[in-house]
Design an enzyme around this catalytic site. Structure first.
Site, PDB file in Angstrom:
ATOM      1  N   CYS A 100      49.730  30.495  42.309  1.00 37.89           N
ATOM      2  CA  CYS A 100      48.681  31.223  41.587  1.00 37.89           C
ATOM      3  C   CYS A 100      48.004  30.297  40.564  1.00 37.89           C
ATOM      4  O   CYS A 100      48.672  29.715  39.704  1.00 37.89           O
ATOM      5  CB  CYS A 100      49.278  32.434  40.878  1.00 37.89           C
ATOM      6  SG  CYS A 100      48.043  33.430  40.018  1.00 37.89           S
TER       7      CYS A 100
ATOM      8  N   HIS B 206      51.501  35.998  43.768  1.00 39.70           N
ATOM      9  CA  HIS B 206      51.558  35.036  44.877  1.00 39.70           C
ATOM     10  C   HIS B 206      51.946  33.665  44.343  1.00 39.70           C
ATOM     11  O   HIS B 206      51.606  33.300  43.219  1.00 39.70           O
ATOM     12  CB  HIS B 206      50.227  34.983  45.629  1.00 39.70           C
ATOM     13  CG  HIS B 206      49.089  34.417  44.835  1.00 39.70           C
ATOM     14  ND1 HIS B 206      48.615  33.143  45.014  1.00 39.70           N
ATOM     15  CD2 HIS B 206      48.351  34.947  43.833  1.00 39.70           C
ATOM     16  CE1 HIS B 206      47.615  32.923  44.165  1.00 39.70           C
ATOM     17  NE2 HIS B 206      47.432  33.990  43.438  1.00 39.70           N
TER      18      HIS B 206
ATOM     19  N   ASP C 109      42.652  36.131  43.553  1.00 46.24           N
ATOM     20  CA  ASP C 109      42.600  34.976  44.460  1.00 46.24           C
ATOM     21  C   ASP C 109      42.085  35.366  45.849  1.00 46.24           C
ATOM     22  O   ASP C 109      42.585  36.319  46.456  1.00 46.24           O
ATOM     23  CB  ASP C 109      44.021  34.392  44.566  1.00 46.24           C
ATOM     24  CG  ASP C 109      44.029  33.017  45.209  1.00 46.24           C
ATOM     25  OD1 ASP C 109      43.532  32.888  46.346  1.00 46.24           O
ATOM     26  OD2 ASP C 109      44.532  32.074  44.579  1.00 46.24           O
TER      27      ASP C 109
ATOM     28  N   ARG D 233      42.539  34.153  48.597  1.00 48.54           N
ATOM     29  CA  ARG D 233      43.481  33.962  49.711  1.00 48.54           C
ATOM     30  C   ARG D 233      44.496  35.092  49.819  1.00 48.54           C
ATOM     31  O   ARG D 233      45.393  35.036  50.661  1.00 48.54           O
ATOM     32  CB  ARG D 233      44.219  32.621  49.527  1.00 48.54           C
ATOM     33  CG  ARG D 233      43.297  31.418  49.521  1.00 48.54           C
ATOM     34  CD  ARG D 233      44.000  30.205  48.965  1.00 48.54           C
ATOM     35  NE  ARG D 233      44.354  30.382  47.563  1.00 48.54           N
ATOM     36  CZ  ARG D 233      45.000  29.465  46.830  1.00 48.54           C
ATOM     37  NH1 ARG D 233      45.373  28.330  47.385  1.00 48.54           N
ATOM     38  NH2 ARG D 233      45.270  29.693  45.565  1.00 48.54           N
TER      39      ARG D 233
ATOM     40  N   CYS E  36      46.369  39.727  42.590  1.00 44.55           N
ATOM     41  CA  CYS E  36      45.558  38.658  42.005  1.00 44.55           C
ATOM     42  C   CYS E  36      44.166  38.653  42.655  1.00 44.55           C
ATOM     43  O   CYS E  36      44.002  39.018  43.813  1.00 44.55           O
ATOM     44  CB  CYS E  36      46.231  37.306  42.207  1.00 44.55           C
ATOM     45  SG  CYS E  36      45.352  35.941  41.398  1.00 44.55           S
TER      46      CYS E  36
HETATM   47 CO    CO Z   1      46.524  34.066  41.614  1.00 50.26          CO
END
Ligand code: CO
Length: 216
Positions: A117, A114, A60, A62, A58
């Site tokens: 998400c 994750h 993302d 993090r 992803c």
């Molecule tokens: Co995500």
């Protein structure tokens, strides 16, 4: 080099205070620290990359691919998009996959989702988010297939966690359908597909037990 438009990058940014200088400072410190710890590191990498793994994760912020699995530059080939989706007709992911499998000869392709998400959460909402809704339709499709199982759960957290996991599994299956993977297996090239999920809460990975190998 002439790109066919009149744009002097240096001139344009001269005197502009918004240079993101701190990122360049960080970069210089990082490059120096790596070079001190491993003299010749960058020189060695410049001539060759031979990663064993392709990571599809992803976007993302993090979920930093290399750090999570403790791999250095040169060891992990990476593709990231919102909600780690492998769309059958997405030239971007297919190109990354083809290059990784056919040229770099990676041994493993990992789809890593994750928990928590945002893409998955947005796909579960009845709200408009703009263009990205078209992308998130792929997750809505997975939701619809498993709606009964998901809706049987009693908390939104549990429903979202399950959809995050089901999404990873669907994407591993999508990978197995691509011409790139099917052709690799036809010519007996050993490449395995894996589905993992990462917890932002504790930094730990979990293997979802979907590991696809060359048939037969
Ligand atoms: Co995500």
């Amino acid at each position: 080099m002439n790109f066919g438009f009149d744009y002097d990058y240096n001139k344009r940014h001269d005197g502009n205070m918004n240079h993101l200088e701190h990122l360049f400072d960080n970069n210089r410190k990082w490059a120096q620290a790596v070079e001190e710890a491993h003299p010749g590191f960058f020189q060695g990498l410049a001539s060759l990359q031979s990663p064993q793994y392709l990571w599809i994760g992803c976007s993302d912020s993090r979920v930093p691919a290399n750090e999570i699995v403790g791999l250095k530059p040169g060891e992990l080939f990476v593709h990231r998009n919102v909600a780690n989706i492998v769309v059958h007709s997405d030239l971007n992911v297919l190109s990354v996959l083809q290059y990784a499998v056919e040229v770099l000869q990676v041994r493993h392709v990992i789809v890593c989702g994750h928990y928590g998400c945002g893409g998955v959460a947005a796909a579960m909402e009845d709200k408009r988010h703009g263009l990205i809704d078209n992308w998130l339709c792929h997750i809505k499709d997975i939701y619809n297939i498993h709606a009964e199982k998901i809706e049987a759960l009693d908390s939104q957290q549990a429903r979202s966690d399950l959809l995050c996991e089901l999404n990873v599994m669907a994407q591993v299956n999508n990978l197995a359908q691509t011409t790139v993977i099917r052709d690799a297996w036809l010519r007996k090239q050993p490449v395995s597909l894996h589905g993992w999920i990462y917890s932002i809460q504790n930094g730990l990975l979990k293997d979802l037990g979907i590991n696809l190998d060359m048939p037969g």
